[in-house]
Design a protein around this motif. Structure first.
Motif: not given
Ligand code: NAI
Ligand code: MG
Length: 397
Positions: A14, A70-71, A73, A98, A307, A309-311, A313, A315-316, A366
């Motif tokens: 995403i 986001a990346i 990992s 990152i 950036e 904070t989220h990764g 995701a 699955k989406y 969300d």
């Molecule tokens: P994630 O942040 O990608 O997602 C966790 C959950 O948060 C999602 O399943 C979704 O329910 C929700 N979410 C995240 N972003 C959203 C958005 N913009 N809008 C609505 N809901 C949102 O964390 P997850 O699943 O632990 O990790 C997925 C991948 O991302 C992994 O490979 C991980 O290493 C990586 N990651 C990368 C980061 C970065 O690029 N700075 C930070 C955190 C995780």
């Protein structure tokens, strides 16, 4: 064009979706720039054995400002298995790009604002006196030291003789771990330097001063972690002398997490080391809507990368109609605009976002508290694009 060039690094999943939405919003708000795309992420790990190619580093060296999505990992073994066949067994080791960026450019100051949007159904509420339901207004900015502490990577499993001997010079090590065989030991160090500690503290105080926050809270654990946390708090007391109108508070990370739900409205600027800063910023982000709203800046002396904070995701990522919330990415872009002095444009965008949220007509899944599934858009949730469109409509009005 304007002569300004931004390095975009969409990355994986995403990250790619939300970054292009942020660019769309900035354009609508009148921001003019050239964008060059920097390769980063899983695809480049698989193809090249390097998720952060040198050419991307070069782009950032040249243009100084990066906007990152986001990346993805994955654990070491899984990463090794996904390398393309001709690269396998050649000694490539995966590490997060990152984290690599933060370290390469010494992006040591991480800023994570957590500010309540009025009308966000995800806002934290609590029970007050009697039956009153209160919705405290959170306006906290976390300054997280971004390069040292527990994330510096100075760690060992089964430490070799030299390291073990060095550890044995510490009486507490001898007493508590002296009889443990080396192969049963895992050691991660927490290293703080004066230089980086001063920079994060000073930036935090200067920010509090500029934006009128009444307090700076050092959120560590100085009574237990005496050397690192202790040093940060001692230095904070010194630096505070230059900012006499700002109060200096001292909280322990554990107590702070408990107080999070008790009186979050009392805090202003918070400073912490790398790990505790990560923890406390996720905690506060939860009070203002979570990952769909949490934005951040990584700032070094020369280069800055913005950036959500989220990764990624994953699955989406494959949804034909994207459902994720673009606001975290858009708010990160606003931090970039402020950093380069485009305050009017960032203010316009923030106002648009705030209006869409307070209207309450357009909400991503969300915000509707739905499980994230493709069908949410048939149940009234806005898609990523629809949320962006609504923000742009407000900006254009
Ligand atoms: P994630 O942040 O990608 O997602 C966790 C959950 O948060 C999602 O399943 C979704 O329910 C929700 N979410 C995240 N972003 C959203 C958005 N913009 N809008 C609505 N809901 C949102 O964390 P997850 O699943 O632990 O990790 C997925 C991948 O991302 C992994 O490979 C991980 O290493 C990586 N990651 C990368 C980061 C970065 O690029 N700075 C930070 C955190 C995780
Ligand atoms: Mg985190």
């Amino acid at each position: 064009m304007s002569g300004r060039t931004i390095v975009t690094m969409p990355g994986d999943g995403i990250g790619q979706v939300v970054l292009s939405e942020a660019i769309r919003v900035m354009g609508a708000a009148g921001f003019k720039a050239d964008y060059v795309e920097g390769d980063i992420g899983w695809e480049f790990w698989k193809k090249e054995g390097n998720p952060l190619p040198d050419r991307t580093i070069k782009l950032l060296e040249k243009h100084k400002i990066g906007l990152f999505g986001a990346i993805t990992s994955k654990p070491k073994d899984e990463a090794a298995n996904e390398l393309s066949p001709e690269l396998q067994g050649k000694g490539f080791i995966y590490s997060s790009p990152i984290v690599g960026l933060r370290q390469h450019f010494n992006l040591d100051v991480c800023i994570r604002p957590c500010k309540t949007y009025k009308g966000n159904p995800l806002n934290f509420i609590r029970r007050g006196r009697g039956d009153a339901i209160e919705e405290p207004e959170v306006d906290v900015v976390i300054f997280r030291q971004n390069t040292e502490g527990l994330y510096s990577g100075v760690e060992w499993s089964n430490p070799d003789k030299q390291i073990h001997a060095a550890l044995m010079t510490h009486p507490k090590f001898v007493k508590n771990f002296g009889r443990v065989p080396a192969e049963e030991l895992a050691v991660s160090t927490r290293i703080f330097t004066k230089n980086a500690t001063e920079r994060i503290l000073y930036t935090a105080f200067a920010y509090a001063n500029l934006y009128g926050y009444k307090s700076v809270t050092v959120c560590e654990k100085p009574n237990v972690i005496r050397e690192t946390s202790g040093m940060m708090f001692r230095m904070a007391k010194e630096i505070r002398k230059d900012f006499s109108q700002i109060e200096l508070w001292n909280t322990n990370i554990d107590a702070q997490m408990m107080w999070l739900t008790k009186n979050p409205e009392d805090y202003g600027v918070i400073v912490a080391g790398n790990m505790f800063g990560d923890i406390v910023s996720d905690g506060f982000a939860g009070l203002i809507g979570g990952l769909g709203f949490a934005c951040s800046a990584n700032i070094g002396e020369e280069v800055a990368v913005f950036e959500p904070t989220h990764g990624s995701a994953p699955k989406y990522a494959g949804y034909i109609v994207s459902i994720v919330n673009p606001i975290a990415m858009i708010a990160s872009a606003c931090m970039m605009l402020d950093y380069i002095g485009e305050h009017d444009i960032s203010a316009k965008i923030r106002k648009g976002v705030a209006e869409v949220i307070s209207d309450g007509k357009v909400r991503t899944y969300d915000m509707m508290k739905m499980p994230g599934k493709p069908d949410v858009i048939y149940k009234g949730a806005a898609s990523t694009q629809q949320m962006t469109d609504a923000i742009i409509q407000k900006i254009n009005r």
